[in-house]
Write a protein that holds these residues in place. Structure first.
Motif, PDB file in Angstrom:
ATOM      1  N   SER A  80     -26.008  11.590  -5.840  1.00 41.46           N
ATOM      2  CA  SER A  80     -25.910  10.801  -4.611  1.00 41.46           C
ATOM      3  C   SER A  80     -24.637  11.100  -3.830  1.00 41.46           C
ATOM      4  N   PHE A  81     -23.881  12.105  -4.247  1.00 42.53           N
ATOM      5  CA  PHE A  81     -22.565  12.330  -3.646  1.00 42.53           C
ATOM      6  C   PHE A  81     -22.610  12.585  -2.147  1.00 42.53           C
ATOM      7  N   GLU A  82     -23.559  13.352  -1.675  1.00 43.56           N
ATOM      8  CA  GLU A  82     -23.608  13.631  -0.228  1.00 43.56           C
ATOM      9  C   GLU A  82     -23.766  12.333   0.564  1.00 43.56           C
ATOM     10  N   TRP A  83     -24.608  11.421   0.078  1.00 49.29           N
ATOM     11  CA  TRP A  83     -24.774  10.130   0.750  1.00 49.29           C
ATOM     12  C   TRP A  83     -23.484   9.320   0.640  1.00 49.29           C
ATOM     13  N   VAL A  84     -22.875   9.315  -0.535  1.00 50.14           N
ATOM     14  CA  VAL A  84     -21.620   8.577  -0.739  1.00 50.14           C
ATOM     15  C   VAL A  84     -20.542   9.116   0.193  1.00 50.14           C
ATOM     16  N   ARG A  85     -20.428  10.436   0.287  1.00 51.43           N
ATOM     17  CA  ARG A  85     -19.401  11.024   1.150  1.00 51.43           C
ATOM     18  C   ARG A  85     -19.608  10.613   2.604  1.00 51.43           C
ATOM     19  N   ALA A  86     -20.853  10.623   3.074  1.00 50.51           N
ATOM     20  CA  ALA A  86     -21.139  10.307   4.477  1.00 50.51           C
ATOM     21  C   ALA A  86     -21.000   8.822   4.787  1.00 50.51           C
ATOM     22  N   ASN A  87     -21.376   7.953   3.845  1.00 53.06           N
ATOM     23  CA  ASN A  87     -21.472   6.531   4.150  1.00 53.06           C
ATOM     24  C   ASN A  87     -20.382   5.656   3.532  1.00 53.06           C
ATOM     25  N   ILE A  88     -19.689   6.150   2.540  1.00 51.38           N
ATOM     26  CA  ILE A  88     -18.663   5.333   1.874  1.00 51.38           C
ATOM     27  C   ILE A  88     -17.287   5.977   1.990  1.00 51.38           C
ATOM     28  N   LEU A  89     -17.180   7.244   1.609  1.00 50.46           N
ATOM     29  CA  LEU A  89     -15.866   7.893   1.597  1.00 50.46           C
ATOM     30  C   LEU A  89     -15.296   8.108   2.996  1.00 50.46           C
ATOM     31  N   SER A  90     -16.131   8.042   3.997  1.00 49.75           N
ATOM     32  CA  SER A  90     -15.647   8.226   5.365  1.00 49.75           C
ATOM     33  C   SER A  90     -15.084   6.931   5.964  1.00 49.75           C
ATOM     34  N   VAL A  91     -15.314   5.796   5.293  1.00 50.00           N
ATOM     35  CA  VAL A  91     -14.847   4.506   5.798  1.00 50.00           C
ATOM     36  C   VAL A  91     -13.457   4.214   5.221  1.00 50.00           C
ATOM     37  N   GLY A  92     -12.505   3.971   6.081  1.00 51.44           N
ATOM     38  CA  GLY A  92     -11.143   3.677   5.627  1.00 51.44           C
ATOM     39  C   GLY A  92     -10.448   4.901   5.063  1.00 51.44           C
ATOM     40  N   LYS A  93     -10.755   6.057   5.584  1.00 53.27           N
ATOM     41  CA  LYS A  93     -10.175   7.310   5.097  1.00 53.27           C
ATOM     42  C   LYS A  93      -8.760   7.468   5.658  1.00 53.27           C
ATOM     43  N   LEU A  94      -7.788   7.544   4.750  1.00 50.37           N
ATOM     44  CA  LEU A  94      -6.390   7.661   5.171  1.00 50.37           C
ATOM     45  C   LEU A  94      -5.845   9.075   5.037  1.00 50.37           C
ATOM     46  N   GLY A  95      -6.611   9.967   4.441  1.00 45.74           N
ATOM     47  CA  GLY A  95      -6.142  11.335   4.231  1.00 45.74           C
ATOM     48  C   GLY A  95      -5.318  11.451   2.955  1.00 45.74           C
ATOM     49  N   LYS A  96      -4.641  12.563   2.805  1.00 46.92           N
ATOM     50  CA  LYS A  96      -3.831  12.830   1.611  1.00 46.92           C
ATOM     51  C   LYS A  96      -2.478  12.151   1.777  1.00 46.92           C
ATOM     52  N   VAL A  97      -2.422  10.907   1.332  1.00 49.44           N
ATOM     53  CA  VAL A  97      -1.213  10.112   1.506  1.00 49.44           C
ATOM     54  C   VAL A  97      -0.921   9.368   0.196  1.00 49.44           C
ATOM     55  N   THR A  98       0.347   9.181  -0.082  1.00 49.26           N
ATOM     56  CA  THR A  98       0.750   8.436  -1.275  1.00 49.26           C
ATOM     57  C   THR A  98       1.224   7.040  -0.875  1.00 49.26           C
ATOM     58  N   LEU A  99       1.305   6.143  -1.847  1.00 53.40           N
ATOM     59  CA  LEU A  99       1.766   4.777  -1.569  1.00 53.40           C
ATOM     60  C   LEU A  99       3.178   4.760  -0.983  1.00 53.40           C
ATOM     61  N   PRO A 100       4.127   5.521  -1.532  1.00 56.25           N
ATOM     62  CA  PRO A 100       5.448   5.542  -0.902  1.00 56.25           C
ATOM     63  C   PRO A 100       5.416   6.009   0.550  1.00 56.25           C
ATOM     64  N   GLN A 101       4.551   6.979   0.869  1.00 58.71           N
ATOM     65  CA  GLN A 101       4.434   7.429   2.253  1.00 58.71           C
ATOM     66  C   GLN A 101       3.865   6.326   3.143  1.00 58.71           C
ATOM     67  N   LEU A 102       2.857   5.616   2.642  1.00 55.77           N
ATOM     68  CA  LEU A 102       2.270   4.519   3.422  1.00 55.77           C
ATOM     69  C   LEU A 102       3.272   3.417   3.683  1.00 55.77           C
ATOM     70  N   MET A 103       4.099   3.138   2.682  1.00 55.68           N
ATOM     71  CA  MET A 103       5.069   2.042   2.790  1.00 55.68           C
ATOM     72  C   MET A 103       6.406   2.482   3.384  1.00 55.68           C
ATOM     73  N   HIS A 104       6.567   3.794   3.602  1.00 50.11           N
ATOM     74  CA  HIS A 104       7.802   4.358   4.145  1.00 50.11           C
ATOM     75  C   HIS A 104       9.005   4.009   3.271  1.00 50.11           C
ATOM     76  N   VAL A 105       8.830   4.195   1.957  1.00 58.42           N
ATOM     77  CA  VAL A 105       9.913   3.961   1.003  1.00 58.42           C
ATOM     78  C   VAL A 105       9.972   5.139   0.030  1.00 58.42           C
ATOM     79  N   PRO A 106      11.114   5.357  -0.604  1.00 59.23           N
ATOM     80  CA  PRO A 106      11.181   6.414  -1.618  1.00 59.23           C
ATOM     81  C   PRO A 106      10.304   6.055  -2.827  1.00 59.23           C
ATOM     82  N   ALA A 107       9.798   7.076  -3.503  1.00 59.55           N
ATOM     83  CA  ALA A 107       8.938   6.849  -4.670  1.00 59.55           C
ATOM     84  C   ALA A 107       9.648   6.021  -5.733  1.00 59.55           C
ATOM     85  N   TRP A 108      10.958   6.221  -5.886  1.00 55.85           N
ATOM     86  CA  TRP A 108      11.694   5.456  -6.900  1.00 55.85           C
ATOM     87  C   TRP A 108      11.631   3.951  -6.625  1.00 55.85           C
TER      88      TRP A 108
END
Length: 181
Positions: free
Chosen positions: A131-159
């Motif tokens: 079912s991956f093609e359906w999942v990719r089109a209908n679920i994984l495309s919603v709220g897609k932030l790209g290749k990002v880490t939590l520290p990048q999202l929060m604008h803080v150092p990883a430590w």
């Protein structure tokens, strides 16, 4: 530093897998009742074993990447897929009594019900693959932030994230010890 490849990598994977399973067994998290009682807030063994493992492992990866001995392989952050996956994982873990790692380790201890549950995980993985093609089109495309880490999202150092996790872990451990569980 040289990369580990080929047969050496396979051998190390088996050795580390064995050690991981052994540690899970020694930590008592291959016991169905221990995991189920974590969800019932009666036994906090899982929290006591896994939280430190996550923190130490995360800090280890951070140190290795800072020393350029490892590289981050960041996957796309798909928020709807993460939420749905977390719900399915949580329901499955409560029903099965194991996460995938502890389930495989429990199979190694001779648990038949863990073996049956692992067969269910394999069926689920196959259904997901089909079912991956359906999942990719209908679920994984919603709220897609790209290749990002939590520290990048929060604008803080990883430590900062790891420091916060350590503080949370100490607070949780103090609470668990105080409650006597």
């Amino acid at each position: 530093m040289f990369p580990i490849k080929g047969e050496s990598a396979l051998l190390l994977a088996v050795v580390f897998g064995f050690v991981f399973g052994w540690l899970l067994q020694r930590g008592k998290v291959t016991n169905y009742n221990v995991i189920v009682n974590q969800f019932r807030f009666k036994d906090f063994t899982v929290l006591k074993v896994m939280f430190p493992a996550i923190i130490v492992g995360g800090i280890g990866v951070l140190v290795l990447t800072n020393m350029e001995l490892a590289k981050w392989h960041v996957r796309d952050a798909n928020m709807l897929g993460t939420i749905i996956g977390a719900v399915i994982f949580g329901i499955g873990m409560v029903l099965y009594g194991y996460c995938p790692g502890t389930g495989v380790a429990a199979i190694g201890t001779g648990s038949i019900h863990a073996l049956v549950g692992a067969a269910g995980m394999i069926v689920g993985a196959v259904l997901y693959a089909f079912s991956f093609e359906w999942v990719r089109a209908n679920i994984l495309s919603v709220g897609k932030l790209g290749k990002v880490t939590l520290p990048q999202l929060m604008h803080v150092p990883a430590w900062t994230i790891y420091g916060a996790l350590i503080v949370i872990a100490i607070a949780l451990f103090a609470w668990v010890e105080k409650s006597g569980k």
